[in-house]
Design a protein around this motif. Structure first.
Motif, PDB file in Angstrom:
ATOM      1  N   LYS A  84      42.134  34.660   8.951  1.00 36.71           N
ATOM      2  CA  LYS A  84      42.328  33.381   9.624  1.00 36.71           C
ATOM      3  C   LYS A  84      42.043  33.507  11.117  1.00 36.71           C
ATOM      4  CE  LYS A  84      46.476  32.101  10.465  1.00 36.71           C
ATOM      5  NZ  LYS A  84      47.880  31.698  10.290  1.00 36.71           N
ATOM      6  N   GLU A  85      42.535  34.592  11.739  1.00 39.91           N
ATOM      7  CA  GLU A  85      42.305  34.788  13.170  1.00 39.91           C
ATOM      8  C   GLU A  85      40.826  34.977  13.473  1.00 39.91           C
ATOM      9  OE1 GLU A  85      44.562  36.143  11.372  1.00 39.91           O
ATOM     10  OE2 GLU A  85      46.516  35.777  12.311  1.00 39.91           O
ATOM     11  N   GLN A  86      40.108  35.676  12.573  1.00 38.90           N
ATOM     12  CA  GLN A  86      38.689  35.913  12.819  1.00 38.90           C
ATOM     13  C   GLN A  86      37.876  34.631  12.682  1.00 38.90           C
ATOM     14  OE1 GLN A  86      37.560  38.805  14.033  1.00 38.90           O
ATOM     15  NE2 GLN A  86      35.670  37.655  14.351  1.00 38.90           N
ATOM     16  N   VAL A  87      38.273  33.776  11.759  1.00 38.80           N
ATOM     17  CA  VAL A  87      37.612  32.472  11.640  1.00 38.80           C
ATOM     18  C   VAL A  87      37.768  31.690  12.941  1.00 38.80           C
ATOM     19  CG1 VAL A  87      37.675  30.245  10.466  1.00 38.80           C
ATOM     20  CG2 VAL A  87      37.792  32.346   9.133  1.00 38.80           C
ATOM     21  N   ALA A  88      38.947  31.774  13.557  1.00 40.20           N
ATOM     22  CA  ALA A  88      39.169  31.094  14.839  1.00 40.20           C
ATOM     23  C   ALA A  88      38.276  31.692  15.926  1.00 40.20           C
ATOM     24  CB  ALA A  88      40.641  31.201  15.239  1.00 40.20           C
ATOM     25  N   VAL A  89      38.083  33.024  15.890  1.00 40.10           N
ATOM     26  CA  VAL A  89      37.198  33.669  16.865  1.00 40.10           C
ATOM     27  C   VAL A  89      35.769  33.172  16.696  1.00 40.10           C
ATOM     28  CG1 VAL A  89      36.158  35.868  17.554  1.00 40.10           C
ATOM     29  CG2 VAL A  89      38.619  35.733  17.117  1.00 40.10           C
ATOM     30  N   PHE A  90      35.291  33.106  15.450  1.00 41.22           N
ATOM     31  CA  PHE A  90      33.940  32.597  15.193  1.00 41.22           C
ATOM     32  C   PHE A  90      33.792  31.164  15.707  1.00 41.22           C
ATOM     33  CE2 PHE A  90      33.369  35.630  11.364  1.00 41.22           C
ATOM     34  CZ  PHE A  90      32.945  36.627  12.225  1.00 41.22           C
ATOM     35  N   GLN A  91      34.846  30.390  15.558  1.00 44.79           N
ATOM     36  CA  GLN A  91      34.798  29.013  16.037  1.00 44.79           C
ATOM     37  C   GLN A  91      34.658  28.979  17.557  1.00 44.79           C
ATOM     38  OE1 GLN A  91      38.379  26.781  16.665  1.00 44.79           O
ATOM     39  NE2 GLN A  91      37.641  25.117  15.377  1.00 44.79           N
ATOM     40  N   ASP A  92      35.440  29.812  18.242  1.00 43.91           N
ATOM     41  CA  ASP A  92      35.392  29.843  19.707  1.00 43.91           C
ATOM     42  C   ASP A  92      34.027  30.302  20.209  1.00 43.91           C
ATOM     43  OD1 ASP A  92      38.002  28.978  19.783  1.00 43.91           O
ATOM     44  OD2 ASP A  92      38.850  30.986  20.017  1.00 43.91           O
ATOM     45  N   VAL A  93      33.457  31.327  19.557  1.00 44.64           N
ATOM     46  CA  VAL A  93      32.146  31.821  19.966  1.00 44.64           C
ATOM     47  C   VAL A  93      31.083  30.761  19.709  1.00 44.64           C
ATOM     48  CG1 VAL A  93      30.396  33.610  19.614  1.00 44.64           C
ATOM     49  CG2 VAL A  93      32.811  34.222  19.574  1.00 44.64           C
ATOM     50  N   GLY A  94      31.180  30.066  18.575  1.00 45.91           N
ATOM     51  CA  GLY A  94      30.230  29.000  18.283  1.00 45.91           C
ATOM     52  C   GLY A  94      30.268  27.915  19.341  1.00 45.91           C
ATOM     53  N   LYS A  95      31.480  27.525  19.770  1.00 41.01           N
ATOM     54  CA  LYS A  95      31.594  26.511  20.816  1.00 41.01           C
ATOM     55  C   LYS A  95      30.997  26.997  22.133  1.00 41.01           C
ATOM     56  CE  LYS A  95      35.681  24.043  19.113  1.00 41.01           C
ATOM     57  NZ  LYS A  95      37.104  23.697  19.381  1.00 41.01           N
ATOM     58  N   GLU A  96      31.182  28.289  22.410  1.00 39.81           N
ATOM     59  CA  GLU A  96      30.651  28.843  23.657  1.00 39.81           C
ATOM     60  C   GLU A  96      29.134  28.698  23.726  1.00 39.81           C
ATOM     61  OE1 GLU A  96      30.293  33.218  25.890  1.00 39.81           O
ATOM     62  OE2 GLU A  96      31.640  32.955  24.170  1.00 39.81           O
ATOM     63  N   PHE A  97      28.463  28.870  22.580  1.00 41.62           N
ATOM     64  CA  PHE A  97      27.005  28.796  22.559  1.00 41.62           C
ATOM     65  C   PHE A  97      26.489  27.488  21.953  1.00 41.62           C
ATOM     66  CE2 PHE A  97      27.899  33.403  22.575  1.00 41.62           C
ATOM     67  CZ  PHE A  97      27.237  33.732  23.747  1.00 41.62           C
ATOM     68  N   GLU A  98      27.387  26.522  21.789  1.00 38.78           N
ATOM     69  CA  GLU A  98      27.026  25.191  21.303  1.00 38.78           C
ATOM     70  C   GLU A  98      26.333  25.251  19.946  1.00 38.78           C
ATOM     71  OE1 GLU A  98      24.676  23.505  24.429  1.00 38.78           O
ATOM     72  OE2 GLU A  98      26.405  23.146  25.731  1.00 38.78           O
ATOM     73  N   LEU A  99      26.900  26.066  19.056  1.00 40.76           N
ATOM     74  CA  LEU A  99      26.366  26.218  17.707  1.00 40.76           C
ATOM     75  C   LEU A  99      27.501  26.080  16.700  1.00 40.76           C
ATOM     76  CD1 LEU A  99      23.982  29.238  18.354  1.00 40.76           C
ATOM     77  CD2 LEU A  99      23.264  26.955  17.641  1.00 40.76           C
ATOM     78  N   PRO A 100      27.191  25.718  15.451  1.00 40.94           N
ATOM     79  CA  PRO A 100      28.241  25.630  14.432  1.00 40.94           C
ATOM     80  C   PRO A 100      28.883  26.991  14.214  1.00 40.94           C
ATOM     81  CG  PRO A 100      26.208  24.604  13.671  1.00 40.94           C
ATOM     82  CD  PRO A 100      25.869  25.350  14.922  1.00 40.94           C
ATOM     83  N   PRO A 101      30.176  27.033  13.920  1.00 40.73           N
ATOM     84  CA  PRO A 101      30.812  28.324  13.655  1.00 40.73           C
ATOM     85  C   PRO A 101      30.281  28.947  12.372  1.00 40.73           C
ATOM     86  CG  PRO A 101      32.302  26.529  13.123  1.00 40.73           C
ATOM     87  CD  PRO A 101      31.115  25.910  13.796  1.00 40.73           C
ATOM     88  N   VAL A 102      30.153  30.251  12.380  1.00 39.76           N
ATOM     89  CA  VAL A 102      29.735  30.959  11.180  1.00 39.76           C
ATOM     90  C   VAL A 102      30.773  30.742  10.084  1.00 39.76           C
ATOM     91  CG1 VAL A 102      29.373  33.247  10.172  1.00 39.76           C
ATOM     92  CG2 VAL A 102      28.427  32.710  12.411  1.00 39.76           C
ATOM     93  N   HIS A 103      30.296  30.438   8.889  1.00 43.33           N
ATOM     94  CA  HIS A 103      31.187  30.258   7.741  1.00 43.33           C
ATOM     95  C   HIS A 103      31.436  31.617   7.095  1.00 43.33           C
ATOM     96  CE1 HIS A 103      31.725  28.733   3.355  1.00 43.33           C
ATOM     97  NE2 HIS A 103      32.882  29.028   3.916  1.00 43.33           N
ATOM     98  N   VAL A 104      32.704  31.994   6.987  1.00 48.31           N
ATOM     99  CA  VAL A 104      33.079  33.246   6.345  1.00 48.31           C
ATOM    100  C   VAL A 104      33.334  32.971   4.873  1.00 48.31           C
ATOM    101  CG1 VAL A 104      34.710  35.174   6.307  1.00 48.31           C
ATOM    102  CG2 VAL A 104      34.102  34.087   8.483  1.00 48.31           C
ATOM    103  N   ILE A 105      32.444  33.450   4.017  1.00 45.33           N
ATOM    104  CA  ILE A 105      32.637  33.280   2.574  1.00 45.33           C
ATOM    105  C   ILE A 105      33.733  34.239   2.126  1.00 45.33           C
ATOM    106  CG2 ILE A 105      31.555  33.498   0.302  1.00 45.33           C
ATOM    107  CD1 ILE A 105      28.898  32.846   1.617  1.00 45.33           C
TER     108      ILE A 105
END
Length: 447
Positions: A292-313
């Protein structure tokens, strides 16, 4: 039969008497149940994972990544500008270099070489063993600025620096992939590639030629030849048996970076596309209990670069649904869900308390005429069940519809359990209100 008819009539009389309240409770409980299960899945790791894709090794869970799921247009639009392409490359580099959650990327691309280059290297020797389909003839396609060329499909694999190191690949000649050779000085510089040991004596380190891969042309330079018998073993989430043996393959790199600033989209796009493909082929090594925490990290990084967050399957249903929401938004949803659930349970309690109190004289008459207490309780419990049933059906519709690659067995079990607990609580409340019934007192009470 008379008892069944009596209980049926009593159920319809009671339900119709508070029809609007019951309909409102149905809607409230349906929403409450769905939100309770979603929040439980998010906070308590509740739900089914993609068990055929994820695997736990030691204290880490290997989860495949996906970027171009429902965000295709947004991703494609980002690659139409130099800034968007640079963001994609930096996005990948930031995720790849994470120490807390390293990512490795491996895939099998379609690689083509010009037929004249292949024949120039092999001469009179057969190169069928170096082709994925030995019987396949050359194809005609546009290549670089040379117009239409004859191209040969060659065996190939593609990995990033993390995968190269993780699998312990080594070269017998030249060097392997390094931080230095994966960073080009200029956009026109050749990218480094490695050759399997069967290429020894055919193509030597230092040789340069061009390839076509996924409709992009890349100048290449051979930097090394792999040791004989080099293999990429079966790794989590991989079903690519073709990767097991690299002796006759060309090994391409992911994660190419270029020091020179790009002036046009054409210069940078093919390297940004490599970064995109590397995330599509990526596997995240997530510490156990930190998904769960890593999904939040992916979301933050995606926002930083104005891209959709990576989906963790491999995330649970709740984490998957809320992966684009901020932590503050999720906390607000939790508060709203808890508040609505409390109001719903309170509403059910008050409704049946009022129902029993307002019908007390009727119940007294029933009891005085020989009706058992059970015949009065059954219609009330059936009414509670009818109020709860739409919530279960709504949950099944929502969760089964949301699932694509799995049937949400644990999620639906949670919905059934919650509804069952509410029903049992309802039995307790009704039994408590009806305990020790004094028929004479009930009859004396006013309507």
């Amino acid at each position: 039969m008379r008892k069944i008819k009596f209980m049926s009539e009593e159920f319809f009389r009671s339900f119709h008497k508070s029809l609007l309240k019951n309909l409102l409770l149905m809607a409230m409980f349906s929403i409450s149940l769905v939100m309770t299960v979603i929040m439980g899945s998010y906070y308590f790791d509740l739900g089914d994972r993609y068990l055929d894709s994820t695997q736990q090794l030691g204290d880490r869970i290997w989860c495949p990544l996906e970027l171009m799921s429902s965000e295709d247009s947004e991703i494609e639009d980002s690659l139409m500008t130099v800034m968007g392409c640079r963001n994609m490359m930096d996005y990948y580099e930031t995720l790849r270099s994470s120490k807390e959650c390293p990512i490795i990327s491996v895939d099998i691309p379609d690689l083509f070489m010009k037929e004249e280059d292949v024949k120039g290297f092999f001469g009179d020797r057969s190169y069928n063993n170096f082709k994925p389909e030995p019987q396949r003839e050359a194809v005609m396609a546009e290549f670089e600025d040379e117009g239409i060329c004859s191209l040969i499909h060659m065996k190939s694999a593609r990995i990033d620096l993390g995968a190269y190191r993780y699998f312990g690949l080594k070269t017998q000649e030249g060097e392997g992939f390094t931080e230095q050779n994966l960073r080009l000085e200029h956009w026109s510089d050749p990218i480094p590639i490695l050759l399997g040991s069967d290429y020894k004596g055919i193509i030597e380190p230092g040789a340069e030629f061009s390839i076509q891969c996924w409709f992009y042309d890349y100048p290449c330079r051979v930097v090394g030849i792999l040791e004989k018998g080099t293999m990429i073993p079966q790794y989590p989430a991989s079903a690519n048996t073709e990767l097991s043996q690299l002796d006759s393959q060309i090994l391409l790199p992911f994660g190419i970076q270029v020091s020179e600033p790009a002036e046009t989209v054409d210069e940078i796009k093919k390297y940004a596309y490599l970064a995109l493909l590397s995330l599509e082929a990526g596997i995240a090594q997530i510490p156990e209990g930190k998904v769960k925490e890593q999904v939040a990290v992916f979301q933050d990084v995606g926002k930083e670069f104005e891209l959709p967050p990576v989906h963790v399957i491999g995330t649970t249903m709740g984490v998957n649904l809320l992966r684009k929401e901020s932590a503050a938004s999720i906390r607000i949803l939790l508060i709203l869900s808890a508040t609505l659930s409390c109001f719903t349970l309170y509403g059910i309690f008050i409704t049946f308390y009022d129902k029993i109190q307002s019908s007390s004289r009727v119940y007294g008459i029933y009891l005085m005429n020989g009706c058992s207490l059970g015949m009065i309780l059954v219609p009330l419990l059936l009414e509670i069940a009818v109020i709860l049933l739409p919530g279960v059906l709504t949950s099944r519709f929502v969760f089964v519809r949301d699932s694509v690659d799995y049937m949400p067995g644990a999620i639906m079990r949670a919905a059934y359990v919650i509804a069952g607990l509410v029903f049992v609580a309802g039995i307790g409340v009704v039994a408590f209100l009806m305990r020790g019934v004094d028929t004479e007192h009930l009859i004396r009470q006013k309507d």
